[in-house]
Design a protein around this motif. Structure first.
Motif, PDB file in Angstrom:
ATOM      1  N   ARG A 268       4.007  17.742  -1.706  1.00 17.63           N
ATOM      2  CA  ARG A 268       3.744  18.787  -0.715  1.00 17.63           C
ATOM      3  C   ARG A 268       4.787  19.899  -0.730  1.00 17.63           C
ATOM      4  N   ASP A 269       5.964  19.597  -1.214  1.00 19.22           N
ATOM      5  CA  ASP A 269       7.055  20.570  -1.166  1.00 19.22           C
ATOM      6  C   ASP A 269       7.175  21.313  -2.490  1.00 19.22           C
ATOM      7  N   PRO A 270       7.157  22.644  -2.461  1.00 20.14           N
ATOM      8  CA  PRO A 270       7.353  23.428  -3.694  1.00 20.14           C
ATOM      9  C   PRO A 270       8.748  23.186  -4.271  1.00 20.14           C
ATOM     10  N   ILE A 271       8.844  23.150  -5.571  1.00 22.84           N
ATOM     11  CA  ILE A 271      10.109  22.920  -6.265  1.00 22.84           C
ATOM     12  C   ILE A 271      10.470  24.179  -7.046  1.00 22.84           C
ATOM     13  N   PRO A 272      11.540  24.870  -6.667  1.00 27.51           N
ATOM     14  CA  PRO A 272      11.924  26.087  -7.403  1.00 27.51           C
ATOM     15  C   PRO A 272      12.453  25.742  -8.792  1.00 27.51           C
ATOM     16  N   LEU A 273      12.084  26.554  -9.784  1.00 24.62           N
ATOM     17  CA  LEU A 273      12.510  26.317 -11.158  1.00 24.62           C
ATOM     18  C   LEU A 273      12.967  27.616 -11.804  1.00 24.62           C
ATOM     19  N   ASP A 274      13.901  27.474 -12.728  1.00 24.11           N
ATOM     20  CA  ASP A 274      14.361  28.614 -13.521  1.00 24.11           C
ATOM     21  C   ASP A 274      14.088  28.311 -14.983  1.00 24.11           C
ATOM     22  N   VAL A 275      12.898  28.654 -15.456  1.00 20.70           N
ATOM     23  CA  VAL A 275      12.548  28.451 -16.860  1.00 20.70           C
ATOM     24  C   VAL A 275      11.956  29.736 -17.420  1.00 20.70           C
ATOM     25  N   ARG A 276      12.229  29.967 -18.690  1.00 24.09           N
ATOM     26  CA  ARG A 276      11.560  31.075 -19.373  1.00 24.09           C
ATOM     27  C   ARG A 276      10.333  30.518 -20.078  1.00 24.09           C
ATOM     28  N   ILE A 277       9.200  31.168 -19.884  1.00 24.55           N
ATOM     29  CA  ILE A 277       7.955  30.720 -20.485  1.00 24.55           C
ATOM     30  C   ILE A 277       7.604  31.586 -21.696  1.00 24.55           C
ATOM     31  N   ILE A 278       7.331  30.906 -22.806  1.00 24.29           N
ATOM     32  CA  ILE A 278       6.730  31.537 -23.978  1.00 24.29           C
ATOM     33  C   ILE A 278       5.379  30.857 -24.168  1.00 24.29           C
ATOM     34  N   ALA A 279       4.338  31.624 -24.361  1.00 19.94           N
ATOM     35  CA  ALA A 279       2.998  31.064 -24.550  1.00 19.94           C
ATOM     36  C   ALA A 279       2.473  31.445 -25.922  1.00 19.94           C
ATOM     37  N   ALA A 280       1.637  30.591 -26.474  1.00 20.23           N
ATOM     38  CA  ALA A 280       1.043  30.868 -27.783  1.00 20.23           C
ATOM     39  C   ALA A 280      -0.417  30.429 -27.776  1.00 20.23           C
ATOM     40  N   THR A 281      -1.236  31.141 -28.514  1.00 20.51           N
ATOM     41  CA  THR A 281      -2.647  30.788 -28.598  1.00 20.51           C
ATOM     42  C   THR A 281      -3.279  31.371 -29.851  1.00 20.51           C
ATOM     43  N   ASN A 282      -4.287  30.663 -30.365  1.00 25.49           N
ATOM     44  CA  ASN A 282      -5.102  31.219 -31.447  1.00 25.49           C
ATOM     45  C   ASN A 282      -6.467  31.647 -30.925  1.00 25.49           C
ATOM     46  N   ARG A 283      -6.652  31.571 -29.614  1.00 24.02           N
ATOM     47  CA  ARG A 283      -7.929  31.929 -29.001  1.00 24.02           C
ATOM     48  C   ARG A 283      -8.038  33.426 -28.750  1.00 24.02           C
ATOM     49  N   ASP A 284      -9.284  33.907 -28.695  1.00 29.98           N
ATOM     50  CA  ASP A 284      -9.566  35.273 -28.270  1.00 29.98           C
ATOM     51  C   ASP A 284      -9.589  35.254 -26.742  1.00 29.98           C
ATOM     52  N   LEU A 285      -8.463  35.580 -26.126  1.00 29.30           N
ATOM     53  CA  LEU A 285      -8.355  35.467 -24.670  1.00 29.30           C
ATOM     54  C   LEU A 285      -9.288  36.428 -23.943  1.00 29.30           C
ATOM     55  N   GLU A 286      -9.500  37.608 -24.527  1.00 26.59           N
ATOM     56  CA  GLU A 286     -10.415  38.570 -23.901  1.00 26.59           C
ATOM     57  C   GLU A 286     -11.831  37.985 -23.811  1.00 26.59           C
ATOM     58  N   GLU A 287     -12.246  37.335 -24.877  1.00 24.09           N
ATOM     59  CA  GLU A 287     -13.566  36.703 -24.871  1.00 24.09           C
ATOM     60  C   GLU A 287     -13.608  35.539 -23.888  1.00 24.09           C
ATOM     61  N   ALA A 288     -12.506  34.768 -23.834  1.00 25.37           N
ATOM     62  CA  ALA A 288     -12.442  33.634 -22.912  1.00 25.37           C
ATOM     63  C   ALA A 288     -12.506  34.101 -21.459  1.00 25.37           C
TER      64      ALA A 288
END
Length: 478
Positions: A268-288
């Motif tokens: 129930r309690d939010p947990i603050p985090l300090d992370v840098r996110i890098i994302a990768a995909t081979n999908r056509d996100l616009e189509e998705a």
């Protein structure tokens, strides 16, 4: 082979670890206290540390705090009894890779150790950009084409910031290498780097793996568990294949990006985090997005810095240097002579379209090395390796008429006719997967570590596939 340090006051447990891990081909050192563990790390930094929490004198947590000051990228697995679960969670928050509860199953420990070693390797193995093939290390972005030079510049601009980076490109183009280059040139380069493959984890487990869970959140949740993202607090997380992430989990990722907070499953309690996110995909996100399988708000949130990797067919000037790089590297790794490339082989490499991109090129060079007879690789050998006869190779005819491919097509059609409407796709994929893994194990004489390298997958993933396909193997599993 990795160097692993075991720190525990239980002599019998240390002996068991030594026996188990030496069978896996690792070099094992041991220490019987927190103080001696710190001294061992200072003397020679291991690839992995496995440490108990409760020990006479300095506790495991106190020792861990000192070791974190030596090197924050050293993966550490904490061992604990059920009564000290909360202590283990505290260790995870301090930067431990993960923790295991005593008593534990050897298979569970080996799987976790392989994951931790891979995480440590990814964080430490430096990614060079544009080196000469003969001087390139194992982790390198090879190529000096205009397209690759644009990639290098984009990495240089994005890395020093904390901005979210979205890496796009077809399967096999090297997205993880780019992510590691961004990480290694960032201000968090001395912090952990965690790779989470969103398609390698079943949808039913993905949420708990990413965000963790509270005790009682579901049947079997007998204790609180910290998720992969929380474990990486302070470091960098690569969400690989984010385009395949289920919609309900996309919403939680969106909250993490917007508010820098997460909630464990059942919490129930939010947990603050300090992370840098890098994302990768081979999908056509616009189509998705248009189809409703990917959230539009998450799509725009991800588009802060986008690095798009070109397919290999769009940077053909880099193909020969890449092939030479793989031959140099693989010949050393496999202890085989490097036969080099004949002139006609270079022409073949430039003319073949490489639908599997850099990964296909790497696998082709590896297979060619394995079956090489000590002479320079020529176009005929490479054509056989990629299952294309010379007279039907790219630029010389219609490869669709290749006899082997045609035979395979006929077998697929027969299977489809016999299993129409009976989950034929999964059946065929399972047959192909079982055959591929069985052949890799046969080539490597049952050695799972070598088979995993041959297949381009981690050892835990290979073990999971062997279990899934019920493949009978010999006892030689190192």
């Amino acid at each position: 082979m990795a160097q692993i340090l075991i720190v525990d006051d239980d002599a019998q447990l240390r002996k068991s670890f030594v026996k188990m891990l030496e069978q896996e081909g690792h070099d094992i050192r041991t220490a019987n206290s927190g103080e001696s563990g710190i001294a061992a790390v200072r003397e020679s930094l291991p690839d992995l540390l496995v440490m108990d929490v409760r020990m006479p004198g300095m506790s495991g947590l106190e020792a861990f705090a000192h070791i974190r000051k030596i090197d924050q990228r050293l993966p550490v697995i904490i061992m604990t009894a059920y009564s000290t679960t909360e202590t283990a969670i505290e260790a995870t928050k301090m930067g431990a890779f993960d923790y295991i509860l005593k008593p534990f199953e050897p298979a569970e420990v080996l799987n976790l150790i392989e994951q931790a070693l891979e995480a440590g390797r990814l964080a430490r193995e430096h990614v060079e950009m544009g080196p000469e093939p003969e001087a390139a290390p194992a982790g390198a972005l090879v190529g000096n084409s205009r397209a690759m030079n644009e990639i290098y510049k984009a990495i240089g601009k994005a890395a020093p910031t904390d901005a979210l980076v979205l890496i796009r490109g077809e399967s096999g183009t090297g997205k993880e290498l780019v992510a590691r280059a961004v990480y290694q040139h960032s201000l968090r380069a001395d912090k952990p780097f965690t790779v989470i493959n969103c398609v390698a984890i079943p949808d039913t487990l993905l949420e708990s793996e990413l965000f963790g869970y509270e005790r009682g959140a579901f049947t079997g949740a007998n204790s609180r568990r910290v998720g992969k993202i929380e474990q990486a607090d302070g470091g960098t997380v690569l969400l690989d294949e984010i385009g395949d992430m289920p919609l309900n989990i996309q919403a939680k990722i969106l909250r993490l990006l917007q508010e820098k907070k997460i909630e464990r499953l059942g919490g129930r309690d939010p947990i603050p985090l300090d992370v840098r996110i890098i994302a990768a995909t081979n999908r056509d996100l616009e189509e998705a997005v248009a189809k409703g399988s990917f959230r539009e708000d998450l799509y725009y949130r991800l588009k802060v810095v986008t690095i798009t990797l070109p397919p290999l067919r769009e940077r053909m000037d880099d193909v020969v240097p890449l092939a030479e790089y793989f031959l140099n590297r693989l010949s050393v790794e496999m202890d085989l002579p490097n036969p080099g490339l004949a002139p006609d082989a270079r022409e073949f490499l430039r003319s073949y379209p490489w639908p599997g991109n850099v990964r296909e090129l790497s696998n082709t060079m590896q297979k060619a090395l394995i079956f090489n007879r000590g002479v320079a690789l020529d176009s005929e050998q490479l054509a056989r390796t990629v299952d294309a006869e010379p007279d039907t190779a790219p630029g010389q005819g219609n490869g669709d008429q290749d006899g082997q491919e045609q035979g395979f097509r006929l077998r697929v059609r027969k299977a489809l006719a016999e299993n129409a409407g009976k989950n034929a796709f999964e059946m065929l994929m399972n047959k192909a997967g079982k055959l591929i893994i069985s052949e890799a194990l046969a080539i490597t004489d049952g050695n799972r570590t070598r088979a995993a390298k041959l297949l381009g997958m981690s050892r835990p993933t290979l073990a999971a596939r062997i279990e899934k396909y019920d493949i009978k193997t010999s006892t030689k599993v190192e």
